[in-house]
Design an enzyme around this catalytic site. Structure first.
Site, PDB file in Angstrom:
ATOM      1  N   GLY A   1      61.433  13.338  41.615  1.00  0.00           N
ATOM      2  CA  GLY A   1      60.343  13.373  40.658  1.00  0.00           C
ATOM      3  C   GLY A   1      60.208  12.120  39.813  1.00  0.00           C
ATOM      4  N   GLU A   2      59.068  12.017  39.135  1.00  0.00           N
ATOM      5  CA  GLU A   2      58.772  10.940  38.186  1.00  0.00           C
ATOM      6  C   GLU A   2      58.924  11.497  36.775  1.00  0.00           C
ATOM      7  OE1 GLU A   2      58.099   8.294  35.785  1.00  0.00           O
ATOM      8  OE2 GLU A   2      57.867   7.482  37.818  1.00  0.00           O
TER       9      GLU A   2
ATOM     10  N   SER B   1      64.411   6.388  34.669  1.00  0.00           N
ATOM     11  CA  SER B   1      63.810   5.463  35.627  1.00  0.00           C
ATOM     12  C   SER B   1      62.369   5.871  35.889  1.00  0.00           C
ATOM     13  CB  SER B   1      64.607   5.479  36.937  1.00  0.00           C
ATOM     14  OG  SER B   1      63.964   4.686  37.920  1.00  0.00           O
TER      15      SER B   1
ATOM     16  N   SER C   1      61.356   1.028  38.525  1.00  0.00           N
ATOM     17  CA  SER C   1      61.315   0.929  39.984  1.00  0.00           C
ATOM     18  C   SER C   1      60.226  -0.070  40.355  1.00  0.00           C
ATOM     19  CB  SER C   1      61.034   2.306  40.597  1.00  0.00           C
ATOM     20  OG  SER C   1      62.079   3.208  40.311  1.00  0.00           O
ATOM     21  N   LEU C   2      60.588  -1.329  40.437  1.00  0.00           N
ATOM     22  CA  LEU C   2      59.610  -2.392  40.694  1.00  0.00           C
ATOM     23  C   LEU C   2      59.380  -2.589  42.191  1.00  0.00           C
ATOM     24  CD1 LEU C   2      57.805  -4.464  39.318  1.00  0.00           C
ATOM     25  CD2 LEU C   2      59.696  -6.095  39.443  1.00  0.00           C
TER      26      LEU C   2
ATOM     27  N   CYS D   1      60.538   6.426  49.989  1.00  0.00           N
ATOM     28  CA  CYS D   1      61.340   7.465  49.337  1.00  0.00           C
ATOM     29  C   CYS D   1      61.180   8.804  50.038  1.00  0.00           C
ATOM     30  CB  CYS D   1      60.923   7.577  47.872  1.00  0.00           C
ATOM     31  SG  CYS D   1      61.792   8.869  46.960  1.00  0.00           S
TER      32      CYS D   1
ATOM     33  N   CYS E   1      70.316   6.667  47.069  1.00  0.00           N
ATOM     34  CA  CYS E   1      69.019   6.385  46.453  1.00  0.00           C
ATOM     35  C   CYS E   1      67.894   6.523  47.468  1.00  0.00           C
ATOM     36  CB  CYS E   1      69.038   4.964  45.882  1.00  0.00           C
ATOM     37  SG  CYS E   1      67.499   4.466  45.114  1.00  0.00           S
TER      38      CYS E   1
ATOM     39  N   CYS F   1      55.608   7.092  46.946  1.00  0.00           N
ATOM     40  CA  CYS F   1      56.254   5.826  47.287  1.00  0.00           C
ATOM     41  C   CYS F   1      56.704   5.902  48.738  1.00  0.00           C
ATOM     42  CB  CYS F   1      57.429   5.559  46.352  1.00  0.00           C
ATOM     43  SG  CYS F   1      56.937   5.392  44.615  1.00  0.00           S
TER      44      CYS F   1
ATOM     45  N   GLU G   1      67.794  18.581  44.023  1.00  0.00           N
ATOM     46  CA  GLU G   1      69.125  18.056  44.310  1.00  0.00           C
ATOM     47  C   GLU G   1      69.648  17.226  43.139  1.00  0.00           C
ATOM     48  OE1 GLU G   1      68.953  18.074  49.166  1.00  0.00           O
ATOM     49  OE2 GLU G   1      68.600  16.157  48.160  1.00  0.00           O
TER      50      GLU G   1
END
Length: 384
Positions: A179-180, A211, A233-234, A132, A355, A129, A105
């Site tokens: 994704g990361e 990010s 992303s803390l 998410c 988000c 996470c 997406e």
């Protein structure tokens, strides 16, 4: 992850042609050199591809017919197709984009003076996470360069064709979709190079943001590869909470993560000396005033601005959204310490485009051992 990696060196399509969207400018010039052509021909074709979103060699009128014919024999320009579009009441557009037999997406977010495109880097995500939606879909594979830059290409073509509606051209790209990104460096970096290239989309490095949730070895490597804006992303003020909601923290804890961030800032001009901290607000999990004081103490040596993100729910999630009053109190504590603090306006939540809500259509091929490895063991950057 090497069995899932598609690198820029392996860009032939099923019919044996090269997809030119897989090539950055250096690779494009090498490709044209192999065809016996001058480097400037590569620049001409890139300009057609990205300035005019052209995927038809016959329309490239300043390219001679012989070369056009040669290109049609050995190359193509094939961006992934949009298979579904949803429009939010606030103007946000979400596109489901086919990548093979699955979907990722991409989200277009127009504002008064700019328009931001949120781009995916993987089919699913293996970091798990807890807050998410993407993470709940599992992980299938990395996107290749053409599937990443192709999201920008496709969006630019759609928006460009719809100027009469008042939609703005894309001014910013954020690698904050599915994704990361740091687990797909070999494809994400060339895609971002095309975003920055004057013969590509020509975006300022301050307008392309990556990010990450904290893949520290890859972050160390990123600073030597490209200079773009960084957001982290803390989401927690201490390791105890972050271990629970961002499991990769069990390997690369907050102290290690922030040290790597500061090293990146020393190398980067795009960030203007500070990083963006992303902090999702989870009701009575990380949103108390005591957490705000802890966060301020944690970040005292890290130049930053802080984005507080109201959590966007999805089915089956174990969390609640922080109330406006709790977010306001949290924000005021941070500002009392002198931090620039912004409460992010939720966009596109009525179409699940906000988000943390992106899910796509993922065939989960993440092995149990792979997830454990990514969360709790060293990650081999050569396989990233």
């Amino acid at each position: 992850m090497s069995e899932q990696l598609v690198t820029p060196e392996n860009v032939t399509t099923k019919d044996g042609k090269i997809n030119l969207l897989d090539l950055n400018r250096q690779q494009m010039r090498e490709f044209f050199k192999d065809l016996g052509e001058k480097p400037f021909r590569a620049d001409q074709v890139m300009k057609w591809m990205y300035h005019y979103c052209c995927d038809n060699f016959d329309e490239m009128t300043d390219i001679n017919k012989v070369l056009r014919g040669k290109l049609k024999e050995v190359a193509e320009i094939r961006a992934p197709e949009v298979v579904e579009e949803q429009r939010s009441s606030d103007g946000t557009i979400k596109w489901a984009i086919a990548v093979g037999d699955q979907r990722v997406e991409t989200v277009y977010i127009p504002e008064d003076d700019r328009a931001t495109l949120c781009v995916s880097s993987q089919v699913g995500c293996a970091l798990e996470c807890k807050f998410c939606s993407t993470a709940q879909q599992g992980f299938n594979r990395n996107l290749r360069v053409s599937e990443i830059i192709g999201q920008v290409w496709r969006a630019a073509k759609i928006v460009g064709a719809a100027k009469v509606t008042g939609q703005r051209p894309i001014t910013n790209v954020v690698m904050m979709g599915m994704g990361e990104p740091l687990l797909n460096l070999n494809n994400v970096v060339p895609a971002m190079e095309i975003m920055l290239d004057d013969f590509g989309f020509g975006l300022s490095k301050r307008r392309v943001t990556l990010s990450t949730s904290g893949v520290v070895p890859a972050l160390d490597k990123l600073g030597d590869m490209i200079d773009v804006a960084l957001a982290i992303s803390l989401h927690a003020p201490n390791d105890e909470i972050r271990d629970e909601i961002v499991p990769i923290n069990k390997k690369y804890n907050i102290e290690t993560f922030l040290a790597a961030v500061r090293c990146y800032l020393e190398k980067s001009n795009a960030n203007q000396g500070r990083v963006t901290i992303e902090y999702v607000m989870l009701d009575h999990v990380n949103d108390g005033t005591e957490h705000a004081h802890q966060l301020a103490e944690l970040l005292k040596d890290t130049p930053c601005k802080i984005n507080l993100i109201p959590w966007n729910p999805f089915p089956g999630a174990p969390y609640g959204r922080s109330s406006n009053s709790r977010i306001d109190r949290f924000s005021k504590v941070l500002m009392s310490y002198g931090f620039t603090t912004i409460v992010r306006k939720t966009r596109g939540d009525d179409i699940d485009a906000a988000c943390g809500q992106l899910a796509g259509d993922v065939i989960d091929r993440t092995k149990r051992t792979l997830r454990k490895r990514m969360q709790g063991e060293a990650i081999d950057i050569k396989a990233v």
